[in-house]
Design an enzyme around this catalytic site. Sequence first.
Site, PDB file in Angstrom:
ATOM      1  CG  ASP A  92      33.674 -30.267  -4.081  1.00  0.00           C
ATOM      2  OD1 ASP A  92      33.653 -29.208  -4.724  1.00  0.00           O
ATOM      3  OD2 ASP A  92      32.661 -30.753  -3.559  1.00  0.00           O
ATOM      4  CB  SER A  93      37.022 -31.332  -8.814  1.00  0.00           C
ATOM      5  OG  SER A  93      36.170 -32.471  -8.860  1.00  0.00           O
ATOM      6  N   GLY A  94      33.922 -30.297  -8.047  1.00  0.00           N
ATOM      7  CA  GLY A  94      32.606 -30.224  -8.668  1.00  0.00           C
ATOM      8  C   GLY A  94      32.214 -31.512  -9.353  1.00  0.00           C
ATOM      9  N   GLY A  95      33.147 -32.453  -9.423  1.00  0.00           N
ATOM     10  CA  GLY A  95      32.884 -33.703 -10.129  1.00  0.00           C
ATOM     11  C   GLY A  95      31.729 -34.489  -9.550  1.00  0.00           C
ATOM     12  CG  PHE A  96      29.815 -36.372  -5.393  1.00  0.00           C
ATOM     13  CD1 PHE A  96      29.846 -37.755  -5.411  1.00  0.00           C
ATOM     14  CD2 PHE A  96      28.771 -35.742  -4.729  1.00  0.00           C
ATOM     15  CE1 PHE A  96      28.854 -38.500  -4.780  1.00  0.00           C
ATOM     16  CE2 PHE A  96      27.787 -36.470  -4.085  1.00  0.00           C
ATOM     17  CZ  PHE A  96      27.823 -37.854  -4.119  1.00  0.00           C
ATOM     18  CG  ASP A 146      36.928 -37.289  -9.063  1.00  0.00           C
ATOM     19  OD1 ASP A 146      36.389 -36.161  -8.961  1.00  0.00           O
ATOM     20  OD2 ASP A 146      36.755 -38.182  -8.224  1.00  0.00           O
ATOM     21  CD  GLN A 189      36.639 -41.908  -7.906  1.00  0.00           C
ATOM     22  OE1 GLN A 189      35.997 -42.902  -7.524  1.00  0.00           O
ATOM     23  NE2 GLN A 189      36.315 -40.675  -7.553  1.00  0.00           N
ATOM     24  N   GLY A 216      34.801 -42.015  -4.455  1.00  0.00           N
ATOM     25  CA  GLY A 216      33.985 -43.138  -4.865  1.00  0.00           C
ATOM     26  C   GLY A 216      33.624 -44.094  -3.755  1.00  0.00           C
ATOM     27  CG  ASP A 266      34.123 -33.715   2.860  1.00  0.00           C
ATOM     28  OD1 ASP A 266      32.998 -33.410   2.420  1.00  0.00           O
ATOM     29  OD2 ASP A 266      34.881 -34.525   2.282  1.00  0.00           O
ATOM     30  CB  CYS A 304      28.203 -31.576  24.816  1.00  0.00           C
ATOM     31  SG  CYS A 304      28.719 -30.379  23.558  1.00  0.00           S
ATOM     32  CB  CYS A 306      28.810 -26.930  22.524  1.00  0.00           C
ATOM     33  SG  CYS A 306      27.069 -27.415  22.418  1.00  0.00           S
ATOM     34  CB  CYS A 309      25.322 -28.798  25.811  1.00  0.00           C
ATOM     35  SG  CYS A 309      25.031 -29.895  24.402  1.00  0.00           S
ATOM     36  CG  HIS A 335      25.183 -30.404  19.911  1.00  0.00           C
ATOM     37  ND1 HIS A 335      25.873 -30.548  21.102  1.00  0.00           N
ATOM     38  CD2 HIS A 335      24.886 -31.661  19.497  1.00  0.00           C
ATOM     39  CE1 HIS A 335      25.960 -31.832  21.411  1.00  0.00           C
ATOM     40  NE2 HIS A 335      25.372 -32.526  20.451  1.00  0.00           N
TER      41      HIS A 335
END
Length: 371
Positions: A92-96, A146, A189, A216, A266, A304, A306, A309, A335
């Site tokens: 990500d850009s770091g904006g958030f 952004d 946005q 956003g 994500d 599951c 995995c 489990c 998990h």
Amino acid sequence: MFKYELIKEEKDTGARLGRITTDHGVIETPIFMPVGTQATVKSMDVHDLETMGAQIILGNTYHLYLRPGQEIMEKAGGLHSFMNWQHPILTDSGGFQVFSLGDLRKITEEGVHFVSHLDGSRHFMSPEKSIEMQNSIGADIIMCFDECAPADADYDYTKKSLEMTSRWAARCKAAHKRPDEQALFGIVQGGMFKDLRAQSAREITAMDFPGYSIGGLSVGESKEIMYEMLSHTVPLLPEDKPHYLMGVGSVDALFEGVIRGIDMFDCVLQTRIARNGTAMTSQGKVVVRNATYAEDFSPLDPECDCYVCRNHTRAYLRHLIKCNEILGARLLTYHNLYFTLRIMEKIREAIKNDTLLALKEEVFQKYGITS
């Protein structure tokens, strides 16, 4: 090397089956991307991520800028080499993160002045600096810088914000030094206003980025409003480019996003709730730390397969969590990520067979979600 192929669109929904090709591998979409904020998916090593089937992970530009910093990132040869992950990475850009600092930051047309949450040192992040840092990190997919307006921002503020985000996007594209190696995504946005979402989509798509993110959302609004904004926004994006919904990863939102044409997701939810002793299972969330599981010697999720489990009981996992043992958080994290990646596998198979709505109904019923 970046390429997106739209393989199929399901006949009863807007769900898309696709494929993204990058220098570090192929990504089958729709996909969930585990978040590796500080050059690590919390408590997971590279082998864990590979065995659970992670195709791509995230790095965080803000955190990597502060630690270990741009110089070390360049000396290491980028994030792939630094953490020994030889598969696709998105940053990500770091904006958030910058805008989440509240009173610790000041927004100007040139960029954002902010105070580090680590040591109080002062910094400045501009669109150009964000891209420079992401070029040094070397991720396969990078984001424009952004402004993420809060969910309750009024119309005038949101309009000015999205227009500045558009100007910043043009600066990001101009500053990008590695377009042949790194795909730069534009971010739409516009807050909770449909006409502003449409304006942002027009302005950002006119710049012809390789992919488009929707930012956003999931910032405090209801799920209903988020889905309404998605239904309005996604059709405004080019069909031949990937669509990325940022910061969303709950089971219901994954299905609802895919049905509306989202290809990439994500979220930190899976790792965060694991550290708090909560597991995502086929029967819904299980709060393992609760006393009811003290003598429960059944698997965490009977459906599951995995490692967790197959090898550990709810009683043992509760014991680890109650003792604050690192292994407890590690096993629940594994998990939760595995569970989510299997959900996405099932979603891709259902799109292929035109049975996504049936799968959604089955999963929601078991999970206890009312649609």
